[in-house]
Design an enzyme around this catalytic site. Sequence first.
Site, PDB file in Angstrom:
ATOM      1  N   ARG A  47       0.827  -1.212   0.000  1.00  0.00           N
ATOM      2  CA  ARG A  47       0.000   0.000   0.000  1.00  0.00           C
ATOM      3  C   ARG A  47       0.863   1.265   0.000  1.00  0.00           C
ATOM      4  NH1 ARG A  47      -3.383   2.901   4.220  1.00  0.00           N
ATOM      5  NH2 ARG A  47      -5.320   3.558   3.209  1.00  0.00           N
ATOM      6  N   ILE A  73      -7.108   7.743  -0.483  1.00  0.00           N
ATOM      7  CA  ILE A  73      -6.968   6.294  -0.660  1.00  0.00           C
ATOM      8  C   ILE A  73      -7.815   5.670   0.435  1.00  0.00           C
ATOM      9  CG2 ILE A  73      -4.796   6.285   0.707  1.00  0.00           C
ATOM     10  CD1 ILE A  73      -3.899   3.837  -0.908  1.00  0.00           C
ATOM     11  N   SER A  74      -8.608   4.663   0.081  1.00  0.00           N
ATOM     12  CA  SER A  74      -9.517   4.054   1.060  1.00  0.00           C
ATOM     13  C   SER A  74      -8.743   3.325   2.148  1.00  0.00           C
ATOM     14  CB  SER A  74     -10.456   3.066   0.372  1.00  0.00           C
ATOM     15  OG  SER A  74     -11.266   3.724  -0.558  1.00  0.00           O
ATOM     16  N   GLN A  75      -9.428   3.203   3.277  1.00  0.00           N
ATOM     17  CA  GLN A  75      -8.925   2.500   4.447  1.00  0.00           C
ATOM     18  C   GLN A  75      -8.772   0.995   4.105  1.00  0.00           C
ATOM     19  OE1 GLN A  75     -12.210   3.099   7.003  1.00  0.00           O
ATOM     20  NE2 GLN A  75     -11.471   1.705   8.567  1.00  0.00           N
TER      21      GLN A  75
END
Length: 227
Positions: A47, A73-75
């Site tokens: 990530r 950016i998503s969790q």
Amino acid sequence: MALIKTTGTKSGIGMTSIRTRERMLVRLREQGIKDEVVLSAMGEIPRHIFIDEALSIRAYEDVSLPIGYSQTISQPYIVARMTEILRNGKQLNKVLEIGTGCGYQTAILSRVAKEVLSLERIRPLVMKARGHLRTLKCNNVKLDHADGSAGLNEYAPFDGIIVTAAASHVPQELLVQLAVGGRMIIPIGTTAQILTLIERTNNSANEYVQTKLEAVKFVPLLGGISG
Ligand code: SAH
């Protein structure tokens, strides 16, 4: 005796990211993610490469982070959860993603689906995501700079559609591009948003079943494109 000294953020992160990713997997299991295929994709995709260097120290925390252009950016939990729901324990063939952002969710999808098409309305993000996905050799992904609300009719039907921006309602064009027996996962709502699963049932071609899953917080699905 030779003393090996590593300096600089990049090498430091390179050395610790495998360990921190392992800790992320432990946390995802604690949060209820069970699909081993999804967990293995989350363990494989780094990530931190999707995040600006100044923030990359936080890459494996369970938070969304800024990626520029007022987007995030998503969790990790949300990425894993949405992928698990979309997969439903089965191999995915063709998946459409709306809202590529930096391409993290796209990379995870590329490991669990045969073919991934992803649409993003902000051009510089499309370019950024392309670079990341090339680095990771996600060769089964096609990105386009487009307003995703209209879907991608020429590639339909999709056995999975994932929308990673919040919509006030389910776009009608996306419903018709879902294969019979397919699943769509989409956050619905403006201030209060609910992650919603829509299944196009096998019973009759125009029967859709909607299930509300959990409260979430996404950036809004906007109309039009931005250069
Ligand atoms: N999938 C990303 C999340 C990106 S945030 C991840 O893995 O982290 C949501 C993205 O949706 C933003 O980049 C935003 O620009 C994009 N977006 C919003 N409305 C859109 C639309 N109508 N069509 C395509 N992309 C859209």
